[in-house]
Design an enzyme around this catalytic site. Structure first.
Site, PDB file in Angstrom:
ATOM      1  N   SER A 163       1.025  -1.146   0.115  1.00  0.00           N
ATOM      2  CA  SER A 163      -0.068  -0.018   0.067  1.00  0.00           C
ATOM      3  C   SER A 163       0.895   1.235  -0.002  1.00  0.00           C
ATOM      4  O   SER A 163       0.261   2.313   0.368  1.00  0.00           O
ATOM      5  CB  SER A 163      -0.951   0.068   1.123  1.00  0.00           C
ATOM      6  OG  SER A 163      -1.059  -1.285   1.765  1.00  0.00           O
ATOM      7  N   GLY A 164       2.171   1.110  -0.252  1.00  0.00           N
ATOM      8  CA  GLY A 164       3.032   2.213  -0.324  1.00  0.00           C
ATOM      9  C   GLY A 164       3.471   2.645   0.985  1.00  0.00           C
ATOM     10  O   GLY A 164       3.901   3.925   1.295  1.00  0.00           O
ATOM     11  N   LEU A 165       3.311   1.591   2.090  1.00  0.00           N
ATOM     12  CA  LEU A 165       3.960   2.198   3.201  1.00  0.00           C
ATOM     13  C   LEU A 165       5.067   1.465   3.671  1.00  0.00           C
ATOM     14  O   LEU A 165       5.365   1.224   4.863  1.00  0.00           O
ATOM     15  CB  LEU A 165       2.840   1.970   4.396  1.00  0.00           C
ATOM     16  CG  LEU A 165       1.425   2.716   4.271  1.00  0.00           C
ATOM     17  CD1 LEU A 165       0.394   2.313   5.299  1.00  0.00           C
ATOM     18  CD2 LEU A 165       1.546   4.259   4.405  1.00  0.00           C
TER      19      LEU A 165
ATOM     20  N   SER B  88       6.064  -1.862   3.221  1.00  0.00           N
ATOM     21  CA  SER B  88       6.092  -3.134   3.932  1.00  0.00           C
ATOM     22  C   SER B  88       7.406  -3.934   3.119  1.00  0.00           C
ATOM     23  O   SER B  88       7.784  -4.779   3.892  1.00  0.00           O
ATOM     24  CB  SER B  88       4.953  -3.884   3.214  1.00  0.00           C
ATOM     25  OG  SER B  88       4.810  -3.695   1.868  1.00  0.00           O
TER      26      SER B  88
ATOM     27  N   ASP C 176      13.060   4.516   2.418  1.00  0.00           N
ATOM     28  CA  ASP C 176      12.389   3.665   3.365  1.00  0.00           C
ATOM     29  C   ASP C 176      12.941   2.912   4.535  1.00  0.00           C
ATOM     30  O   ASP C 176      12.654   2.900   5.438  1.00  0.00           O
ATOM     31  CB  ASP C 176      11.649   2.808   2.459  1.00  0.00           C
ATOM     32  CG  ASP C 176      10.909   3.380   1.269  1.00  0.00           C
ATOM     33  OD1 ASP C 176      10.566   4.709   1.482  1.00  0.00           O
ATOM     34  OD2 ASP C 176      10.479   2.840   0.278  1.00  0.00           O
TER      35      ASP C 176
HETATM   36  C1  GAF Z   1       9.725   4.521  -2.901  1.00  0.00           C
HETATM   37  C2  GAF Z   1      11.206   4.308  -2.839  1.00  0.00           C
HETATM   38  F1  GAF Z   1      11.597   3.264  -2.097  1.00  0.00           F
HETATM   39  C3  GAF Z   1      11.916   5.569  -2.010  1.00  0.00           C
HETATM   40  O1  GAF Z   1      13.273   5.263  -2.138  1.00  0.00           O
HETATM   41  C4  GAF Z   1      11.521   6.882  -2.704  1.00  0.00           C
HETATM   42  O2  GAF Z   1      12.128   7.303  -3.662  1.00  0.00           O
HETATM   43  C5  GAF Z   1      10.003   6.972  -2.612  1.00  0.00           C
HETATM   44  O3  GAF Z   1       9.475   5.987  -3.499  1.00  0.00           O
HETATM   45  C6  GAF Z   1       9.678   8.375  -3.293  1.00  0.00           C
HETATM   46  O4  GAF Z   1      10.053   9.496  -2.418  1.00  0.00           O
HETATM   47  O5  GAF Z   1       9.067   4.622  -1.670  1.00  0.00           O
END
Ligand code: GAF
Length: 353
Positions: A100-102, A104, A149
């Site tokens: 979901s873009g968090l 994982s 991340d």
């Molecule tokens: C994803 C990537 F994994 C991060 O490194 C970053 O570039 C992000 O997209 C966008 O800010 O989460």
């Protein structure tokens, strides 16, 4: 037996700036990948999320294009970098939604790495773990992500947002106001980071830096982009403005000015949508409604292309914003989105149970 709690993250501002070594402001959040694990000869893991077991020997690590690639990648990178570990058996669960873009994936990578670090006495520092996990994702899984991340997952701090310079890796913790609620909103649109759109943006950023003879986006001014083809100008122009916004956002939060911080988040979203082409109808809808119903600011979080959005909301309005946005979203898209009221949390932790 060990238990690892590995958080997800939201990035409040500084999106798509990390792969040109710019600024970001993420926080780890109190939604976790939970791993229970013990040493073993081979690797055998059960996922309570996908409800299946994956098994492999340490001498047969090959990409299989499934969720366990994040685990294989960690074993692979440890061997590449000369760290010797045995295998493990483990069960993966927790409440961090997958895909979901968090983050994982970073959360799973670091859950496994933190366990191996502890169980096999590798003595890796948190920053070393973050860099190894990023390398596993870049070179084994094949996702050309930056450090955002993995850094947030290991360096999170309860009640704080991080300001990170992804070039020097110097970071500062800024207390997040206790009367402001962070609301994460999942659009229901799965996000595929390995997809070409993310790599394409990374390529454009790298080519632009090469063309300008610069090492990082921090050193670039918008005027310097005038001789570039229009797509490059548009994409990199966004990055230059976003770096500036992150510095302003950091200053605003340092002085307790949440309103300005929120406005910068929303400005970031619309710049991402109009000039970086990574938003979607669903994310735009969420941002518009959250702000209309009283959020200080809102934006997509992470890579975009679906996934999740984040809003910061005065505490007394948070439940109303969550309910009203959900209600409107269901009526508009005929889809019930998930929302999470999250708090800034500590980074990955391991304990014996
Ligand atoms: C994803 C990537 F994994 C991060 O490194 C970053 O570039 C992000 O997209 C966008 O800010 O989460």
């Amino acid at each position: 037996m060990y238990r690892v709690d590995s958080p997800g993250r939201v990035n409040l501002i500084g999106e798509h700036t990390d792969y040109s070594l710019g600024y970001v402001m993420p926080m780890a959040i109190d939604l976790y990948t939970v791993l229970h694990a013990q040493k073993d000869e081979r690797v055998r893991v059960y996922s309570q999320i996908s409800r299946d077991v994956k098994e492999f020997g340490l001498d047969e690590i090959r990409k299989a294009n499934d969720w366990a690639d994040y685990i294989r990648g960690i074993f692979w990178i440890l061997r590449e970098e000369g760290h010797s570990v045995g295998g493990m058996k483990g069960i993966i669960g927790g409440d961090l939604p997958v895909g979901s873009g968090l983050s994982s994936s970073a959360s799973l990578e670091l859950a496994v790495l933190a366990f191996l670090n502890e169980a096999y006495g590798l003595n890796l520092l948190p920053i070393e773990m973050a860099l190894l996990a990023q390398k596993a994702e870049n070179d084994f899984v094949g996702v050309p992500c930056g450090i955002l991340d993995q850094f947030a997952v290991v360096h999170g701090k309860k009640d704080h947002v991080m300001f990170l310079d992804t070039d020097t890796l110097r970071h500062e913790y800024i207390r997040f106001p206790s009367d402001v609620q962070v609301l994460v909103f999942y659009t229901g649109v799965k996000r595929e980071l390995a997809g070409s759109a993310y790599s394409e943006r990374r390529k454009v950023a790298e080519e632009t830096l090469r063309f300008l003879g610069k090492r990082t986006s921090k050193e670039v001014e918008e005027e310097e982009l005038r001789n570039l083809p229009s797509l490059y100008r548009r994409f990199f122009g966004y990055i230059v403005r976003e770096n500036r916004r992150v510095l302003e956002a950091r200053d605003a939060l340092r002085s307790g000015d949440v309103r300005t911080f929120g406005e910068l988040m929303t400005a970031s979203h619309w710049d991402l949508a109009r000039n970086y082409d990574v938003s979607s109808e669903e994310l735009d809808f969420f941002v518009r409604k959250a702000v209309e119903f009283g959020a200080y600011g809102a934006k997509l979080t992470g890579a975009g292309f679906g996934g999740s959005a984040v809003a910061i909301v005065p505490e007394e309005l948070a439940l109303d914003v969550a309910m009203r946005v959900t209600d409107e979203y269901v009526r508009h898209f005929n889809w019930e989105p998930d929302y999470h009221l999250v708090s800034p949390s500590d980074g990955v932790s391991v304990r014996r149970v």
